[in-house]
Design an enzyme around this catalytic site. Structure first.
Site, PDB file in Angstrom:
ATOM      1  NE  ARG A 241      -4.323  -1.272   0.094  1.00 57.43           N
ATOM      2  CZ  ARG A 241      -4.557  -2.266  -0.770  1.00 57.43           C
ATOM      3  NH1 ARG A 241      -3.638  -2.567  -1.677  1.00 57.43           N
ATOM      4  NH2 ARG A 241      -5.707  -2.918  -0.750  1.00 57.43           N
ATOM      5  CG  HIS A 289      -3.792  -1.040  -6.922  1.00 56.50           C
ATOM      6  ND1 HIS A 289      -4.157  -0.326  -5.802  1.00 56.50           N
ATOM      7  CD2 HIS A 289      -3.861  -2.356  -6.544  1.00 56.50           C
ATOM      8  CE1 HIS A 289      -4.455  -1.163  -4.808  1.00 56.50           C
ATOM      9  NE2 HIS A 289      -4.269  -2.399  -5.247  1.00 56.50           N
TER      10      HIS A 289
HETATM   11  P1  NAP Z   1      -2.089 -10.671   5.664  1.00 55.81           P
HETATM   12  O1  NAP Z   1      -2.191 -12.134   5.430  1.00 55.81           O
HETATM   13  O2  NAP Z   1      -3.004 -10.042   6.655  1.00 55.81           O
HETATM   14  O3  NAP Z   1      -0.570 -10.366   6.054  1.00 55.81           O
HETATM   15  C1  NAP Z   1      -0.161  -9.129   6.538  1.00 55.81           C
HETATM   16  C2  NAP Z   1       1.240  -9.297   7.102  1.00 55.81           C
HETATM   17  O4  NAP Z   1       1.691  -8.036   7.586  1.00 55.81           O
HETATM   18  C3  NAP Z   1       1.271 -10.271   8.293  1.00 55.81           C
HETATM   19  O5  NAP Z   1       2.432 -11.053   8.241  1.00 55.81           O
HETATM   20  C4  NAP Z   1       1.328  -9.325   9.481  1.00 55.81           C
HETATM   21  O6  NAP Z   1       1.951  -9.869  10.632  1.00 55.81           O
HETATM   22  C5  NAP Z   1       2.174  -8.212   8.927  1.00 55.81           C
HETATM   23  N1  NAP Z   1       1.999  -6.979   9.704  1.00 55.81           N
HETATM   24  C6  NAP Z   1       0.873  -6.273   9.923  1.00 55.81           C
HETATM   25  N2  NAP Z   1       1.106  -5.234  10.739  1.00 55.81           N
HETATM   26  C7  NAP Z   1       2.430  -5.300  11.066  1.00 55.81           C
HETATM   27  C8  NAP Z   1       3.264  -4.539  11.893  1.00 55.81           C
HETATM   28  N3  NAP Z   1       2.806  -3.487  12.569  1.00 55.81           N
HETATM   29  N4  NAP Z   1       4.566  -4.898  11.991  1.00 55.81           N
HETATM   30  C9  NAP Z   1       5.038  -5.980  11.340  1.00 55.81           C
HETATM   31  N5  NAP Z   1       4.286  -6.760  10.527  1.00 55.81           N
HETATM   32  C10 NAP Z   1       2.987  -6.419  10.401  1.00 55.81           C
HETATM   33  O7  NAP Z   1      -2.304  -9.859   4.311  1.00 55.81           O
HETATM   34  P2  NAP Z   1      -2.035 -10.362   2.812  1.00 55.81           P
HETATM   35  O8  NAP Z   1      -3.191 -11.104   2.293  1.00 55.81           O
HETATM   36  O9  NAP Z   1      -0.709 -11.019   2.773  1.00 55.81           O
HETATM   37  O10 NAP Z   1      -1.976  -8.945   2.062  1.00 55.81           O
HETATM   38  C11 NAP Z   1      -0.997  -7.977   2.404  1.00 55.81           C
HETATM   39  C12 NAP Z   1      -1.338  -6.653   1.754  1.00 55.81           C
HETATM   40  O11 NAP Z   1      -1.104  -6.712   0.360  1.00 55.81           O
HETATM   41  C13 NAP Z   1      -2.814  -6.261   1.842  1.00 55.81           C
HETATM   42  O12 NAP Z   1      -3.125  -5.681   3.095  1.00 55.81           O
HETATM   43  C14 NAP Z   1      -2.928  -5.253   0.726  1.00 55.81           C
HETATM   44  O13 NAP Z   1      -2.628  -3.977   1.249  1.00 55.81           O
HETATM   45  C15 NAP Z   1      -1.840  -5.676  -0.260  1.00 55.81           C
HETATM   46  N6  NAP Z   1      -2.378  -6.150  -1.552  1.00 55.81           N
HETATM   47  C16 NAP Z   1      -2.039  -5.488  -2.684  1.00 55.81           C
HETATM   48  C17 NAP Z   1      -2.499  -5.929  -3.902  1.00 55.81           C
HETATM   49  C18 NAP Z   1      -2.094  -5.241  -5.178  1.00 55.81           C
HETATM   50  O14 NAP Z   1      -2.587  -5.566  -6.249  1.00 55.81           O
HETATM   51  N7  NAP Z   1      -1.172  -4.322  -5.133  1.00 55.81           N
HETATM   52  C19 NAP Z   1      -3.328  -7.054  -3.988  1.00 55.81           C
HETATM   53  C20 NAP Z   1      -3.658  -7.702  -2.809  1.00 55.81           C
HETATM   54  C21 NAP Z   1      -3.173  -7.258  -1.582  1.00 55.81           C
HETATM   55  P3  NAP Z   1       1.293 -11.148  11.378  1.00 55.81           P
HETATM   56  O15 NAP Z   1       1.498 -12.316  10.430  1.00 55.81           O
HETATM   57  O16 NAP Z   1       2.072 -11.281  12.623  1.00 55.81           O
HETATM   58  O17 NAP Z   1      -0.156 -10.829  11.582  1.00 55.81           O
END
Ligand code: NAP
Length: 326
Positions: A241, A289
């Site tokens: 993001r 994006h």
């Molecule tokens: P997820 O499974 O919720 O994983 C988020 C990760 O971030 C987890 O490992 C979490 O730690 C870590 N995290 C959150 N807050 C943190 C902090 N304060 N300090 C350290 N680590 C932290 O999410 P996901 O499905 O992998 O997706 C991740 C992000 O990708 C989404 O939120 C979205 O913004 C982005 N995204 C972008 C696209 C695009 O097309 N560009 C598409 C899809 C998603 P824990 O494991 O300990 O909870």
């Protein structure tokens, strides 16, 4: 004969038959209608699915945060909101939403797409492909790139997407480290966690990939200080993001050569304003994006199965932690 005004909607009055509202821009309905109907049918669940039904009859909302619904108060019978996207920052703080919120995990579509995009952009920088794709002076610099085990890649965020990308890069042989909020053990890489783990994860990394959610805690996690921890000439890849990076600090680091290149898919304002310096900066690649998106057939299956689970009394999967913000 009086006509029940509700009959204009195809909502069910049978309490055992959930009414599912699809709340997203019209173009999404065209993509999702058939896959959702087919996936719901496959669960064997009796249901009603529509883009319009009286608020007080709705059991589930399949939701895009840019839909018209921003006030959930009228949805008095609502059981859950199922977000069509993985990122939930636009809905997570909505105080009118008091029922469970799930986010999108679509392994076959969204995750696969992200693995391909991240791997592609890591390989581009690792192999130095640009030097040969655009070579107007026909330079013959016969220097082979290093091998993957000699390249340190750091992944910020080891959730569904970060872990899948880490595994793909480990399989290619890269020297991978990563960072999450909680402790992780992923075979073949070093995992750091918590506020104190960020510096160790970034230390000397040559390519950093951001796959964190946008929260108050993750905002500007790449800033002037943390960019300085990376190896000289490192590359930044951000499909997470926009707010994860302090824009001006990145531009400064690019200008002084500390960062060699940034590939950015997400921005604080989208579409990226035409006059934003990222567009014209020679060391920035902007992608609109498109790193990955939810794919209707596989995402519809996930949603249908989650509704089926909840209807039979099992917990919902992929629940958002409203306190943590993701
Ligand atoms: P997820 O499974 O919720 O994983 C988020 C990760 O971030 C987890 O490992 C979490 O730690 C870590 N995290 C959150 N807050 C943190 C902090 N304060 N300090 C350290 N680590 C932290 O999410 P996901 O499905 O992998 O997706 C991740 C992000 O990708 C989404 O939120 C979205 O913004 C982005 N995204 C972008 C696209 C695009 O097309 N560009 C598409 C899809 C998603 P824990 O494991 O300990 O909870």
């Amino acid at each position: 004969m009086s006509i029940d005004p509700d009959d204009q909607y195809q909502h069910s009055k049978d309490p055992s038959m959930p009414n599912i509202l699809f709340a997203a821009p019209q173009a999404r309905w065209q993509e999702y209608e058939a896959p959702l109907k087919s996936a719901l049918m496959a669960t064997g669940l009796a249901y009603e699915l529509a883009t319009d039904m009286p608020a007080e009859t709705v059991d589930y909302i399949i939701y895009a945060p840019n839909s018209d619904i921003q006030d959930f108060t009228p949805y008095t019978r609502l059981k859950a909101v199922l977000n069509l996207w993985a990122g939930v920052e636009q809905v997570v703080e909505n105080t009118t939403l008091t029922v469970p919120l799930t986010r999108m995990v679509d392994t076959e579509g969204l995750t696969q797409g992200m693995v391909e995009w991240v791997t592609g952009h890591v390989l581009r920088h690792h192999l130095g492909m640009d030097a040969h794709i655009v070579n107007p002076d026909h330079k013959w610099d016969a220097v082979a790139p290093p091998l993957a085990p000699e390249r340190r890649v750091c992944i910020l965020g080891l959730g569904v997407l970060g872990t899948a990308c880490a595994r793909a890069l480990i399989a290619l042989g890269f020297d991978v480290s990563g960072w999450a909020r909680s402790e992780k053990h992923i075979q073949g890489m070093t995992c750091h966690h918590g506020p104190d783990g960020l510096d160790a994860a970034l230390n000397d990394a040559e390519i950093v990939v951001l796959l964190l959610p946008s929260t108050a805690e993750t905002e500007n996690c790449l800033n002037a200080r943390t960019l300085d921890l990376l190896a000289d000439g490192a590359c930044v890849i951000n499909p997470g993001r926009g707010p994860l990076i302090e824009d001006q600090a990145l531009l400064d680091a690019l200008d002084r050569g500390q960062i060699h290149h940034a590939t950015l898919d997400v921005f604080r304002v989208e579409p990226l304003p035409r006059d934003h310096p990222f567009w014209s900066h020679p060391k920035v690649t902007v992608t609109p994006h498109i790193a990955s998106e939810t794919r209707p057939v596989t995402a519809a299956r996930e949603i249908a199965q989650n509704i089926q689970r909840y209807e039979r009394g099992d917990p919902l999967q992929h629940l958002v932690d409203r306190t943590a913000g993701y």
